[in-house]
Design a protein around this motif. Structure first.
Motif, mmCIF file in Angstrom:
data_model
loop_
_atom_site.group_PDB
_atom_site.id
_atom_site.type_symbol
_atom_site.label_atom_id
_atom_site.label_comp_id
_atom_site.label_asym_id
_atom_site.label_seq_id
_atom_site.Cartn_x
_atom_site.Cartn_y
_atom_site.Cartn_z
ATOM 1 N N MET A 68 0.823 -1.207 0.000
ATOM 2 C CA MET A 68 0.000 0.000 0.000
ATOM 3 C C MET A 68 0.858 1.259 0.000
ATOM 4 O O MET A 68 0.478 2.270 -0.595
ATOM 5 N N THR A 210 -4.700 -7.576 2.825
ATOM 6 C CA THR A 210 -4.447 -6.589 1.771
ATOM 7 C C THR A 210 -5.735 -5.866 1.394
ATOM 8 O O THR A 210 -5.741 -4.638 1.216
ATOM 9 N N TRP A 214 -6.540 -1.845 1.608
ATOM 10 C CA TRP A 214 -7.082 -1.071 0.489
ATOM 11 C C TRP A 214 -8.330 -0.310 0.916
ATOM 12 O O TRP A 214 -8.464 0.890 0.651
#
Length: 250
Positions: A68, A210, A214
């Motif tokens: 990220m 993940t 996000w």
């Protein structure tokens, strides 16, 4: 509506603020859901690694944070390019809104990497190519935020930060390919297109974490852009009203 029309449709500050208001809470809810599921799989269900033991579980924090930190900087550079080329002021504001969250992920990536490196490498830090370029990314985030606050004129700050974001983006491919270009202590890519070097339950936990990162990044950026829009509109209103007030008192 094609991509360009969609982009310029939401370039209007009221439309962008309205869109952000609708999306922030659902995205935060998704972030919590994915994080809880990912932590449950990663720390509760997945077995210990055959080589690294329990210490490998830091990847559920480290890898999403590292991904990220790079992705958000790339987005910042992309919005900066849009702002400079097409003079879309909300593009600059979106870039500003992404920077603090990107800096947090960059710091988390460095911290968790050091925690993992101490038992695996026997040291908290080495001037490894991947680590050094990741540290540079963190400093680029800090420099961007410092530059944003350094200018009294918002438009100059927008342009200066955009140039820095575009120049700093040159560091991103160096970070990504550093483990291929140099002999480094940092391990190679855990995931490659069409191939994953981990058990399915480990992979599922990593992908869920993940997704949580996000969703959290999107929610915080959209909430922050709401605040930036409100601040800029208040500033413009104040600048418009100031000459009138001075004329009345003259």
């Amino acid at each position: 509506m094609n991509a360009s029309r969609w982009l310029f449709y939401f370039a209007a500050p009221p439309r962008l603020a309205a869109l952000a208001a609708r999306l922030v809470r659902p995205l935060l809810a998704l972030a919590v859901f994915f994080a809880l599921a990912g932590l449950w799989l990663g720390f509760g269900v997945a077995p210990a690694d055959a080589v690294q033991g329990q210490g490998y579980r830091l990847i559920y924090l480290h890898v999403p944070a590292a991904w990220m930190s790079m992705f958000l900087y790339a987005l910042m550079a992309g919005w900066s390019f849009v702002g400079l080329v097409w003079r879309v002021r909300t593009a600059f504001w979106l870039s500003h809104a992404l920077a603090p969250t990107g800096a947090v992920f960059a710091a988390l990536s460095l911290a968790t990497g050091s925690l993992w490196g101490q038992p695996m490498w026997g040291t908290w830090w080495v001037w490894d190519a991947r680590l050094s370029t990741s540290l540079l990314l963190f400093f680029l985030y800090l420099g961007y935020l410092a530059l944003l606050q350094a200018h009294d004129e918002p438009e100059r700050a927008d342009r200066g930060c955009a140039v820095l974001a575009l120049l700093g983006a040159l560091n991103l491919p160096v970070i990504y390919f550093s483990v291929r270009w140099w002999n480094t202590l940092h391990q190679g890519a855990t995931l490659t297109p069409g191939q994953a070097q981990m058990a399915p339950v480990m992979l599922a936990g990593l992908l869920l974490m993940t997704a949580a990162a996000w969703a959290y990044a999107a929610a915080t950026a959209l909430r922050r852009v709401q605040l930036v829009i409100a601040e800029r509109q208040l500033q413009m209103r104040w600048q418009d009203e100031l000459p009138q007030a001075e004329a009345l008192h003259a």
